[in-house]
Design a protein around this motif. Sequence first.
Motif, PDB file in Angstrom:
ATOM      1  N   ALA A   1       9.159  -1.105   9.033  1.00  0.00           N
ATOM      2  CA  ALA A   1       8.261  -0.596   7.995  1.00  0.00           C
ATOM      3  C   ALA A   1       6.916  -0.220   8.617  1.00  0.00           C
ATOM      4  O   ALA A   1       6.296  -1.021   9.322  1.00  0.00           O
ATOM      5  N   THR A   2       6.483   0.994   8.350  1.00  0.00           N
ATOM      6  CA  THR A   2       5.193   1.471   8.856  1.00  0.00           C
ATOM      7  C   THR A   2       4.449   2.187   7.734  1.00  0.00           C
ATOM      8  O   THR A   2       5.004   2.445   6.661  1.00  0.00           O
ATOM      9  N   ALA A   3       3.194   2.540   8.015  1.00  0.00           N
ATOM     10  CA  ALA A   3       2.378   3.292   7.055  1.00  0.00           C
ATOM     11  C   ALA A   3       1.524   4.294   7.826  1.00  0.00           C
ATOM     12  O   ALA A   3       1.363   4.196   9.051  1.00  0.00           O
ATOM     13  N   GLU A   4       0.985   5.272   7.124  1.00  0.00           N
ATOM     14  CA  GLU A   4       0.109   6.265   7.749  1.00  0.00           C
ATOM     15  C   GLU A   4      -1.058   5.572   8.443  1.00  0.00           C
ATOM     16  O   GLU A   4      -1.700   4.691   7.862  1.00  0.00           O
ATOM     17  N   PRO A   5      -1.342   5.949   9.692  1.00  0.00           N
ATOM     18  CA  PRO A   5      -2.452   5.311  10.411  1.00  0.00           C
ATOM     19  C   PRO A   5      -3.768   5.426   9.636  1.00  0.00           C
ATOM     20  O   PRO A   5      -4.062   6.456   9.030  1.00  0.00           O
ATOM     21  N   ASP A   6      -4.525   4.344   9.656  1.00  0.00           N
ATOM     22  CA  ASP A   6      -5.859   4.278   9.038  1.00  0.00           C
ATOM     23  C   ASP A   6      -5.843   4.459   7.522  1.00  0.00           C
ATOM     24  O   ASP A   6      -6.900   4.675   6.906  1.00  0.00           O
TER      25      ASP A   6
ATOM     26  N   TRP B   1      14.776 -11.510  10.911  1.00  0.00           N
ATOM     27  CA  TRP B   1      13.550 -10.816  10.544  1.00  0.00           C
ATOM     28  C   TRP B   1      12.389 -11.487  11.276  1.00  0.00           C
ATOM     29  O   TRP B   1      12.467 -12.650  11.667  1.00  0.00           O
ATOM     30  N   ASN B   2      11.339 -10.727  11.510  1.00  0.00           N
ATOM     31  CA  ASN B   2      10.150 -11.363  12.043  1.00  0.00           C
ATOM     32  C   ASN B   2       9.296 -11.847  10.876  1.00  0.00           C
ATOM     33  O   ASN B   2       9.632 -11.652   9.703  1.00  0.00           O
ATOM     34  N   ARG B   3       8.199 -12.492  11.220  1.00  0.00           N
ATOM     35  CA  ARG B   3       7.406 -13.127  10.172  1.00  0.00           C
ATOM     36  C   ARG B   3       6.879 -12.101   9.153  1.00  0.00           C
ATOM     37  O   ARG B   3       6.869 -12.347   7.943  1.00  0.00           O
ATOM     38  N   THR B   4       6.445 -10.951   9.639  1.00  0.00           N
ATOM     39  CA  THR B   4       5.883  -9.947   8.735  1.00  0.00           C
ATOM     40  C   THR B   4       6.980  -9.269   7.923  1.00  0.00           C
ATOM     41  O   THR B   4       6.776  -8.945   6.746  1.00  0.00           O
TER      42      THR B   4
ATOM     43  N   PRO C   1       6.475  -5.015  10.461  1.00  0.00           N
ATOM     44  CA  PRO C   1       7.550  -5.653   9.691  1.00  0.00           C
ATOM     45  C   PRO C   1       8.928  -5.141  10.111  1.00  0.00           C
ATOM     46  O   PRO C   1       9.177  -3.932  10.107  1.00  0.00           O
ATOM     47  N   VAL C   2       9.809  -6.073  10.476  1.00  0.00           N
ATOM     48  CA  VAL C   2      11.143  -5.729  10.966  1.00  0.00           C
ATOM     49  C   VAL C   2      12.173  -6.635  10.298  1.00  0.00           C
ATOM     50  O   VAL C   2      11.965  -7.849  10.179  1.00  0.00           O
ATOM     51  N   VAL C   3      13.285  -6.026   9.887  1.00  0.00           N
ATOM     52  CA  VAL C   3      14.438  -6.769   9.374  1.00  0.00           C
ATOM     53  C   VAL C   3      15.678  -6.227  10.062  1.00  0.00           C
ATOM     54  O   VAL C   3      15.851  -5.004  10.164  1.00  0.00           O
ATOM     55  N   VAL C   4      16.546  -7.109  10.545  1.00  0.00           N
ATOM     56  CA  VAL C   4      17.819  -6.710  11.142  1.00  0.00           C
ATOM     57  C   VAL C   4      18.918  -6.959  10.118  1.00  0.00           C
ATOM     58  O   VAL C   4      19.081  -8.091   9.638  1.00  0.00           O
TER      59      VAL C   4
ATOM     60  N   ALA D   1      -3.221  -2.666   4.419  1.00  0.00           N
ATOM     61  CA  ALA D   1      -2.524  -3.700   3.660  1.00  0.00           C
ATOM     62  C   ALA D   1      -1.477  -4.402   4.521  1.00  0.00           C
ATOM     63  O   ALA D   1      -1.345  -5.629   4.481  1.00  0.00           O
ATOM     64  N   LEU D   2      -0.735  -3.618   5.312  1.00  0.00           N
ATOM     65  CA  LEU D   2       0.247  -4.223   6.210  1.00  0.00           C
ATOM     66  C   LEU D   2      -0.440  -5.091   7.260  1.00  0.00           C
ATOM     67  O   LEU D   2       0.067  -6.172   7.613  1.00  0.00           O
ATOM     68  N   LEU D   3      -1.569  -4.624   7.769  1.00  0.00           N
ATOM     69  CA  LEU D   3      -2.304  -5.412   8.753  1.00  0.00           C
ATOM     70  C   LEU D   3      -2.816  -6.709   8.133  1.00  0.00           C
ATOM     71  O   LEU D   3      -2.750  -7.787   8.758  1.00  0.00           O
TER      72      LEU D   3
END
Length: 287
Positions: free
Chosen positions: A260-265, A134-137, A121-124, A271-273
Amino acid sequence: MDGRRQLGEFLRTRRSQVSPEAAGLTPHGDRRRVPGLRREELAQLAGVSASYYARLEQGYSLNASAEVLDALAGALGLDDDERRHLHNLAAPRRGPGRRRPAPERVSPATRQLVAALGDVPVVVLGRRGDVLAWNRTGHALHAGHLAFGSPEDKAARPNMTRLVFTDAHTRELYPGWAAKARDVVGNLRLTAGQHPDDPLLASLIGELSMKSPEFAALWSDHRVRGCDVGVHEMHHPVVGAMTVTQQTLHTEPGQKVVVATAEPDSASAHALLLLARDLTADVPVRH
């Protein structure tokens, strides 16, 4: 926004929040009419004359040196963000000011960066918090209730600060909304110190001060905060609860890419995936 007035208000607010005991002074027995340090006490701690400090706080002295500002910052116990804000407010201004700023545009290099991040997820954001792309996510995470193409309308782009304080969907996204609101206002204070002559920024601040008592209260406190990294609990209407790290990358002057990121696994990463998989693939970035 008048830079000299902002400087005086910032100094008065910070002075009122430092007790003589915390500053290492022995308070006299006389009764204080206002909380915090008196002008002459702060001047003493900073090693300047009381009359000079009074002129600075009243906006009459425009040539404060970096050494004087650092001494005041030390006496007030300012952190790095607050110290930088103090220097910005005291910086000399050039020209008549209050010219309408040029429209903000996303550069090809920034669009390439957003595309390279794929489903992350990205927002400019522009310097006032306007969504430039922004991208779709990123759209789905932050403002799926708005039209995906809304950043294309330069006259009515979504503004993240406005959404935080006036949009019910955005408020419900953050269970810890109060902390998110403080971060947003603190960051906006830093921007206002850097661009005191921006009429569109002044208009946004005035609008939110009228529409949101919560914004007005936070704005009057003069807290500043750089928010390049923030960890937030979010409750998304589609994928539920998650813990998200929002990181800011500075690209074009005044522009920010928020990722926006989250802890791997983790459950949050899944949820983001899931949010990304729920979207139509290969939708181009809007700008």
